[in-house]
Design a protein around this motif. Structure first.
Motif, PDB file in Angstrom:
ATOM      1  N   MET A  20      73.876  18.694  18.841  1.00  0.00           N
ATOM      2  CA  MET A  20      73.302  20.035  18.849  1.00  0.00           C
ATOM      3  C   MET A  20      73.425  20.763  20.179  1.00  0.00           C
ATOM      4  O   MET A  20      73.138  21.957  20.236  1.00  0.00           O
ATOM      5  CB  MET A  20      71.814  19.967  18.462  1.00  0.00           C
ATOM      6  N   VAL A  21      73.809  20.086  21.247  1.00  0.00           N
ATOM      7  CA  VAL A  21      73.765  20.729  22.563  1.00  0.00           C
ATOM      8  C   VAL A  21      75.098  20.603  23.295  1.00  0.00           C
ATOM      9  O   VAL A  21      75.882  19.670  23.061  1.00  0.00           O
ATOM     10  CB  VAL A  21      72.637  20.139  23.436  1.00  0.00           C
ATOM     11  N   ARG A  22      75.315  21.552  24.194  1.00  0.00           N
ATOM     12  CA  ARG A  22      76.503  21.543  25.046  1.00  0.00           C
ATOM     13  C   ARG A  22      76.169  22.307  26.320  1.00  0.00           C
ATOM     14  O   ARG A  22      75.443  23.300  26.298  1.00  0.00           O
ATOM     15  CB  ARG A  22      77.668  22.230  24.341  1.00  0.00           C
ATOM     16  N   LYS A  23      76.728  21.829  27.439  1.00  0.00           N
ATOM     17  CA  LYS A  23      76.555  22.532  28.702  1.00  0.00           C
ATOM     18  C   LYS A  23      77.617  23.603  28.812  1.00  0.00           C
ATOM     19  O   LYS A  23      78.820  23.328  28.752  1.00  0.00           O
ATOM     20  CB  LYS A  23      76.651  21.560  29.881  1.00  0.00           C
ATOM     21  N   ALA A  24      77.201  24.850  28.946  1.00  0.00           N
ATOM     22  CA  ALA A  24      78.131  25.974  29.011  1.00  0.00           C
ATOM     23  C   ALA A  24      78.814  26.044  30.376  1.00  0.00           C
ATOM     24  O   ALA A  24      78.394  25.402  31.343  1.00  0.00           O
ATOM     25  CB  ALA A  24      77.387  27.275  28.720  1.00  0.00           C
ATOM     26  N   ASP A  25      79.848  26.845  30.441  1.00  0.00           N
ATOM     27  CA  ASP A  25      80.597  26.988  31.692  1.00  0.00           C
ATOM     28  C   ASP A  25      79.731  27.529  32.821  1.00  0.00           C
ATOM     29  O   ASP A  25      80.001  27.263  33.995  1.00  0.00           O
ATOM     30  CB  ASP A  25      81.800  27.920  31.477  1.00  0.00           C
ATOM     31  N   ASN A  26      78.700  28.280  32.470  1.00  0.00           N
ATOM     32  CA  ASN A  26      77.822  28.836  33.500  1.00  0.00           C
ATOM     33  C   ASN A  26      76.744  27.858  33.964  1.00  0.00           C
ATOM     34  O   ASN A  26      75.877  28.211  34.776  1.00  0.00           O
ATOM     35  CB  ASN A  26      77.176  30.128  33.008  1.00  0.00           C
ATOM     36  N   GLY A  27      76.786  26.628  33.428  1.00  0.00           N
ATOM     37  CA  GLY A  27      75.846  25.604  33.847  1.00  0.00           C
ATOM     38  C   GLY A  27      74.601  25.490  33.003  1.00  0.00           C
ATOM     39  O   GLY A  27      73.833  24.532  33.148  1.00  0.00           O
ATOM     40  N   TYR A  28      74.379  26.452  32.106  1.00  0.00           N
ATOM     41  CA  TYR A  28      73.218  26.406  31.227  1.00  0.00           C
ATOM     42  C   TYR A  28      73.524  25.585  29.971  1.00  0.00           C
ATOM     43  O   TYR A  28      74.653  25.572  29.490  1.00  0.00           O
ATOM     44  CB  TYR A  28      72.785  27.822  30.824  1.00  0.00           C
ATOM     45  N   TRP A  29      72.499  24.934  29.456  1.00  0.00           N
ATOM     46  CA  TRP A  29      72.640  24.173  28.220  1.00  0.00           C
ATOM     47  C   TRP A  29      72.352  25.075  27.023  1.00  0.00           C
ATOM     48  O   TRP A  29      71.452  25.910  27.074  1.00  0.00           O
ATOM     49  CB  TRP A  29      71.677  22.990  28.206  1.00  0.00           C
ATOM     50  N   GLU A  30      73.120  24.901  25.954  1.00  0.00           N
ATOM     51  CA  GLU A  30      72.954  25.683  24.737  1.00  0.00           C
ATOM     52  C   GLU A  30      72.672  24.761  23.559  1.00  0.00           C
ATOM     53  O   GLU A  30      73.234  23.662  23.467  1.00  0.00           O
ATOM     54  CB  GLU A  30      74.226  26.474  24.419  1.00  0.00           C
ATOM     55  N   ILE A  31      71.817  25.215  22.636  1.00  0.00           N
ATOM     56  CA  ILE A  31      71.709  24.601  21.307  1.00  0.00           C
ATOM     57  C   ILE A  31      72.708  25.344  20.431  1.00  0.00           C
ATOM     58  O   ILE A  31      72.632  26.555  20.270  1.00  0.00           O
ATOM     59  CB  ILE A  31      70.277  24.712  20.764  1.00  0.00           C
ATOM     60  N   LEU A  32      73.668  24.634  19.905  1.00  0.00           N
ATOM     61  CA  LEU A  32      74.897  25.224  19.376  1.00  0.00           C
ATOM     62  C   LEU A  32      74.697  25.902  18.024  1.00  0.00           C
ATOM     63  O   LEU A  32      74.281  25.271  17.039  1.00  0.00           O
ATOM     64  CB  LEU A  32      75.976  24.147  19.257  1.00  0.00           C
ATOM     65  N   TRP A  33      75.027  27.166  17.984  1.00  0.00           N
ATOM     66  CA  TRP A  33      74.955  27.948  16.763  1.00  0.00           C
ATOM     67  C   TRP A  33      75.815  27.357  15.663  1.00  0.00           C
ATOM     68  O   TRP A  33      75.384  27.225  14.516  1.00  0.00           O
ATOM     69  CB  TRP A  33      75.367  29.391  17.050  1.00  0.00           C
ATOM     70  N   GLU A  34      77.062  26.986  15.980  1.00  0.00           N
ATOM     71  CA  GLU A  34      77.994  26.488  14.965  1.00  0.00           C
ATOM     72  C   GLU A  34      77.522  25.176  14.354  1.00  0.00           C
ATOM     73  O   GLU A  34      77.896  24.836  13.229  1.00  0.00           O
ATOM     74  CB  GLU A  34      79.396  26.326  15.550  1.00  0.00           C
ATOM     75  N   GLU A  35      76.685  24.432  15.063  1.00  0.00           N
ATOM     76  CA  GLU A  35      76.094  23.217  14.500  1.00  0.00           C
ATOM     77  C   GLU A  35      74.844  23.549  13.684  1.00  0.00           C
ATOM     78  O   GLU A  35      74.606  22.961  12.630  1.00  0.00           O
ATOM     79  CB  GLU A  35      75.752  22.224  15.610  1.00  0.00           C
TER      80      GLU A  35
END
Length: 311
Positions: free
Chosen positions: A92-107
């Motif tokens: 459910m999560v990925r670290k974005a290029d800007n350094g912030y973690w995201e809960i992934l929409w596509e998941e």
């Protein structure tokens, strides 16, 4: 329908807690199904399911959801509700290029693909703090509409997840007025997660009354009290004409210092529901109260009663 019927929702797993925190937490399909069936037998009529990978971390993989749903439906008729919120680790999560973690929409949106009668719909953007990380669950209005439309097209009834009055007055109301749901609207008021979710509200009787006062007409509501707020929020919900939710997703303890099981939490709230003069709704009664199946449904979800379930 008798006015003393109360929907008891069991939320057995969630997308955050681990077996390290409570070894009774079910994470695998067979464990989750066993707990759900036992809670159904104790009086629960709705289950709010989060899926986990074999390693115990969060996922919205529809194959895993479908495995859980099938195991449950083979043994009882409880209303099945799959999450589109997911969780804070795993798939459910990925670290974005800007350094912030995201809960992934596509998941997240994969949670709609497993044939559940209901799905959670978090119609808001959330910043969650968990284990030293800040995670963004980005749900702008366009994504809210995509979720709501996807559920309508699949015959899924949304359970609207709200954490503050603005989520009700702005996000949920806008989607209801746009025709993405039909009454009764089932809204889950999540309280006492304010230490982890930015803009969420603490639990108190006054806060809950304010949230209830904000609900759209023709709504019914459930309350998720997080942590030690679970039991008082459930009793408060009953006094305000609402429905109740318990489970290890929201609260890992039976009392201070004593870890709980899902069945213990269900049995206790059912006892108290009856002590207050109410009666737990059966799954069939819960469907009638919530308006299932949707009248505007073009299709019947796979695990709805009367649908042909795949072997």
């Amino acid at each position: 329908m008798s006015s003393n019927k109360v929907i008891v929702t069991i939320a057995p797993t969630g997308g955050m807690a681990s077996k390290q925190q409570n070894p009774h937490l079910p994470t695998q399909p067979d464990e989750i199904a066993r707990d759900v069936v036992d809670c159904h037998n104790a009086g629960a009529s709705v289950v709010a399911i989060h899926a986990r990978r074999p390693d115990g971390e969060a996922t919205c993989n529809p194959a895993i959801y479908r495995d859980i749903n099938r195991r449950i439906r083979e043994r009882c008729d409880i209303v099945i509700n799959n999450s589109t919120g997911g969780g804070v680790n795993g798939d459910m999560v990925r670290k974005a290029d800007n350094g912030y973690w995201e809960i992934l929409w596509e998941e997240r949106i994969k949670g709609m693909e497993a044939g559940a009668e209901m799905c959670t719909l978090d119609a808001t953007t959330i910043n969650a703090s968990f284990e030293g990380r800040e995670l963004l669950m980005n749900t702008p209005p366009s994504r809210c509409r995509e979720l709501a439309l996807g559920m309508k097209q699949r015959g899924i009834k949304p359970e609207w997840e709200v954490f503050s009055p603005t989520h009700i007055l702005q996000d949920v109301t806008a989607l209801i007025e746009a025709g993405f749901d039909e009454p009764p609207y089932f809204i889950n008021l999540v309280l006492n997660v304010h230490r982890g979710f930015q803009n969420a509200m603490p639990y108190s009787p006054r806060v809950l009354q304010m949230m209830v006062d904000c609900l759209p007409k023709q709504s019914i509501f459930c309350v998720s009290g997080i942590g030690p707020a679970q039991l008082p929020a459930a009793m408060n919900a009953l006094l305000l004409g609402g429905h109740v939710r318990v489970g290890l997703e929201d609260n890992l303890y039976y009392r201070q210092g004593e870890l709980a099981t899902n069945v213990q939490l269900t049995e206790r709230v059912v006892r108290l529901v009856r002590e207050l003069g109410f009666e737990p709704a059966t799954p069939a009664e819960a469907r009638e109260i919530m308006g299932l199946p949707r009248r505007d449904a073009a299709v019947l979800p796979e695990f709805a009663p009367g649908a042909a379930v795949e072997a």
